[in-house]
Design a protein around this motif. Structure first.
Motif, short mmCIF file in Angstrom:
data_model
loop_
_atom_site.label_atom_id
_atom_site.label_comp_id
_atom_site.label_asym_id
_atom_site.label_seq_id
_atom_site.Cartn_x
_atom_site.Cartn_y
_atom_site.Cartn_z
N VAL A 265 0.87 -1.18 0.00
CA VAL A 265 0.00 0.00 0.00
C VAL A 265 0.90 1.23 0.00
N ALA B 290 -0.72 7.99 4.93
CA ALA B 290 -2.03 8.03 4.30
C ALA B 290 -2.49 6.62 3.95
N GLY B 291 -1.57 5.80 3.44
CA GLY B 291 -1.91 4.42 3.12
C GLY B 291 -2.28 3.63 4.37
N VAL C 50 -3.56 4.88 7.16
CA VAL C 50 -4.88 5.34 7.64
C VAL C 50 -5.99 4.77 6.76
N LEU C 51 -5.77 4.76 5.45
CA LEU C 51 -6.78 4.20 4.55
C LEU C 51 -7.00 2.72 4.86
N ASP D 276 -9.97 0.02 4.79
CA ASP D 276 -9.97 -0.48 3.42
C ASP D 276 -8.65 -1.17 3.13
N ARG E 244 -7.14 -4.18 0.91
CA ARG E 244 -7.48 -5.09 -0.18
C ARG E 244 -6.21 -5.69 -0.77
N ALA F 173 -3.58 -6.86 -3.65
CA ALA F 173 -3.24 -6.50 -5.02
C ALA F 173 -3.79 -7.61 -5.92
#
Lengths: 289, 205, 214
Positions: free
Chosen positions: A135, A140-141, A143-144, A148, A150, A152
């Protein structure tokens, strides 16, 4: 300077000589490790509190626990903690946990891919290993990913639905830290959003002072952060596959020799210090930084 | 004060993410998530942009015969090898054996060897540091020496005593200093970030 | 065996290449700067290539390209993302304003998370931890008091360019000395860490490569 000292300096100033001597000393230490020293040499920290905290964190997991392994070590410093990380992963698998590996740094992704391959080659049930890939975006990755997470494309089995709820879906986060992303980033970005998620961490020795305060605040439930704590944990759980010598990695004798050489350097440097000869600026204690 | 477009983007987006941190609102949360998705993609785009810049620079050097041409060729070969190994039709990407070979045989040993060299460089730096003969360097080296002694891999009674001392040192004096450092750095970070978001002190730059 | 390569022919070749790379990097000590520089060039190329690969394969394709190909009229975000990535990659050939927009977005996110994380994740919990425990044992009380005093003095050490009295000045000076001691302590941890890496690397050469140790 005496003539003898001058000759010695000339000898050591031959290009590459003293690094060669250092490497030779360490090589000798590696060859003789276990032969010399006996009980007098011991990597495993006798104060085994950190190892016990890690064991307690794993003991607290439910049956078939879902563990998120955040693999973000630096490729350069991973060798120091490689044995410990493998031991914790083996320990978790031995307890029936399911592991999902994710990385927020590219170097961590390289390590994660290698470790996943190693575990698959060792015959670990593919249904208990999830590859959540890389990610981007650092904080930011991260926190996302709280909501969320998922895989790859093509990197996870269909059973991924079990872990699709983001980081919140996991019973434990095991953070394998490096310089860019580590337990501190998790404590700052994930803990405030998921205060009930237990976070355990494995970091190289040099990150220990920065990370240890988060253990006292309870933001980390366990931390293996020095080679002596790592060795204590390895001693407690036994040898993981693919580690040269689980109980003494990276080896007591070469470590002792190297540390004594470092101490000799420090001692020689400090002994040669003459405070009275320093410049006025250097002697000023008010603004030393 | 007239703000530039990028500065306005920084303020608006930064404040949106901050407000979403402390206020629970579905509309805000949706907007913040959209921003996060964009940032994740953009960070990957930045990596791609870095690769493009490197190709542009070293490809140009190679074509025009400037600089270290052999070095540029080696760099470009390394840069091309990994994506080719991970993107050819049927490749498993990062998990592809060819990529793992490149990482295991080249990338990891190169980085690990560089990091290992730092032990030697640190020793040399300590020696050079003492050449300036300041009390500050002496204090730093003495503290380093104490930590090394506390971490010596010794067994028996000496080892147990050192371990007890190390445990106390890490929890109390070293822990106290680093807690102060973390708090101080957090304050400095927060103040600096707030100034950037409020476009104080020439944040347009 | 470090587990990054296998034990087959490819693994054996990898071990030999890795050993050559190690020797090439360490040739710096013998003054062979040319070989060392080439190793650095190779490292920079490989690291960037790997970053490009994971960014393309595991982020840009699944999060940008695939959604757009699957449903071009669906979500708007991937289209915006595609435009911003295009601006970022093509910034060299575009007007400065175009390239600065995606950078502004990255700066905004980095700054906001730095601010929020520093306050909520570090500042408040660490301030809380620096307080004395509510019902301590005598030893805990002493240790807690020492630790809190050190933390306080180090924080004083952060005061630069602020008018202060004699006591505060003394505290700030002491705090800076403690800070130096702490940084020196960290240097000790760093030395130990780097030594472990050097031992591992020498162990790789002796064991995995030369087979001199098990």
């Amino acid at each position: 300077m005496t003539e003898r000292t001058s000759r010695r300096r000339g000898f050591l100033s031959v290009p590459g000589l003293w690094p060669f001597l250092l490497v030779s000393a360490l090589a000798l230490g590696i060859v003789l490790d276990g032969v010399i020293g006996g009980d007098q040499l011991q990597s495993a920290n006798p104060e085994a509190a950190r190892a016990a905290e890690m064991a307690a964190a794993l003991d607290a997991l439910p049956d078939g626990a879902l563990v998120l392994v955040a693999m973000d070590p630096d490729l350069g410093t991973y060798p120091e903690i490689r044995g410990t990380v493998r031991a914790v992963l083996d320990d978790l698998l031995g307890r029936g946990a399911r592991l999902a590996l994710v990385s927020f740094t590219a170097e961590g992704r390289a390590v994660a891919a290698a470790e996943l391959q190693r575990l698959r080659a060792a015959g670990v049930d593919p249904g208990r290993l999830f590859d959540l890939g890389f990610v981007a975006g650092a904080e930011a990755g991260l926190v996302l990913s709280v909501t969320d997470l998922r895989p790859a494309a093509g990197t996870a089995p269909a059973s991924f639905a079990a872990v699709a709820g983001g980081i919140a879906a996991f019973d434990l986060a095991l953070v394998v830290g490096g310089v860019d992303i580590g337990p501190r980033t998790w404590a700052e970005q994930v803990t405030p959003r998921l205060p009930d998620l237990p976070i355990a961490a494995v970091v190289p020795t040099f990150l220990h002072p920065e990370v240890a305060p988060y253990l006292r605040t309870g933001q980390l439930v366990a931390l293996l952060g020095t080679f002596r704590d790592d060795a204590a944990y390895l001693l407690a759980v036994g040898a993981p596959s693919g580690v040269r010598d689980a109980t003494s990695s990276p080896g007591e004798l070469p470590m002792l020799l190297g540390l004594l050489i470092a101490l000799a350097f420090i001692g020689r440097a400090v002994a040669s210090h003459r405070p009275g000869l320093g410049t006025a600026a250097a002697r000023e204690p008010e603004e030393p930084a | 004060m007239r703000r530039s477009v990028p500065a306005t983007v920084v303020v608006v987006v930064g404040l949106l993410l901050l407000v979403n941190y402390i206020v629970i609102n579905p509309l805000l949360a949706g907007a913040a998530e959209a921003v996060l998705r964009l940032v994740v993609v953009l960070a990957a785009g930045a990596a791609l942009a870095g690769g493009v810049a490197l190709v542009h620079r070293h490809g140009g050097d190679l074509l025009r015969g400037r600089g270290d041409r052999l070095g540029s060729a080696v760099l470009l070969a390394g840069l091309a090898a990994v994506p080719i190994a991970g993107l050819y039709p049927g490749s498993q990407g990062v998990a592809d054996p060819a990529v793992r070979w490149l990482v295991g045989a080249l990338l990891a040993p190169l980085i690990a060897s560089l990091f290992a060299m730092l032990f030697v460089f640190l020793l040399l730096a300590m020696r050079e540091g003492m050449a300036i003969r300041s009390r500050q360097v002496t204090v730093m080296l003495l503290a380093a020496g104490v930590v090394i002694v506390l971490l010596l891999p010794l067994g028996g009674q000496i080892g147990a005593s050192l371990a007890t001392a190390a445990d106390w040192a890490m929890a109390v004096p070293i822990g106290g200093v680093f807690r102060g450092l973390l708090i101080g750095v957090a304050v400095v970070t927060a103040v600096h970030a707030a100034r950037v978001l409020l476009v104080v002190e020439g944040a347009d730059d | 065996m470090n587990g990054l390569v296998g034990t087959d022919v490819a693994g054996t070749a990898a071990t030999w290449v890795a050993a050559v790379m190690t020797v090439a990097v360490w040739s710096y000590f013998t003054g062979a700067g040319r070989i060392f520089r080439l190793a650095q060039y190779l490292l920079a190329g490989l690291a960037t290539g790997f970053l490009v690969l994971v960014s393309l394969r595991e982020v840009l394709v699944p999060r940008l390209v695939s959604p757009l190909l699957a449903d071009p009229a669906g979500d708007l975000i991937p289209w915006i993302g595609l435009a911003l990535v295009g601006l970022l990659v093509g910034a060299r050939w575009l007007p400065p304003l175009a390239g600065s927009l995606p950078i502004a977005l990255l700066v905004a996110a980095t700054t906001a998370f730095a601010l929020g994380g520093a306050v909520v994740g570090t500042l408040l919990p660490q301030l809380g931890a620096s307080m004395l425990p509510p019902a301590p044992q005598p030893a805990d009380l002493v240790n807690g008091a020492i630790s809190a005093a050190i933390t306080g003095l180090v924080l004083f050490g952060f005061l630069h360019g602020v008018r202060r009295g004699r006591v505060a000045g003394l505290a700030a000076g002491t705090g800076r000395w403690l800070l130096l001691g702490g940084i020196g302590g960290w240097l000790g941890f760093l030395l130990v860490s780097r030594l472990a890496l050097l031992v591992d690397r020498v162990g790789f050469l002796l064991g995995d490569w030369l087979g001199l140790v098990p």
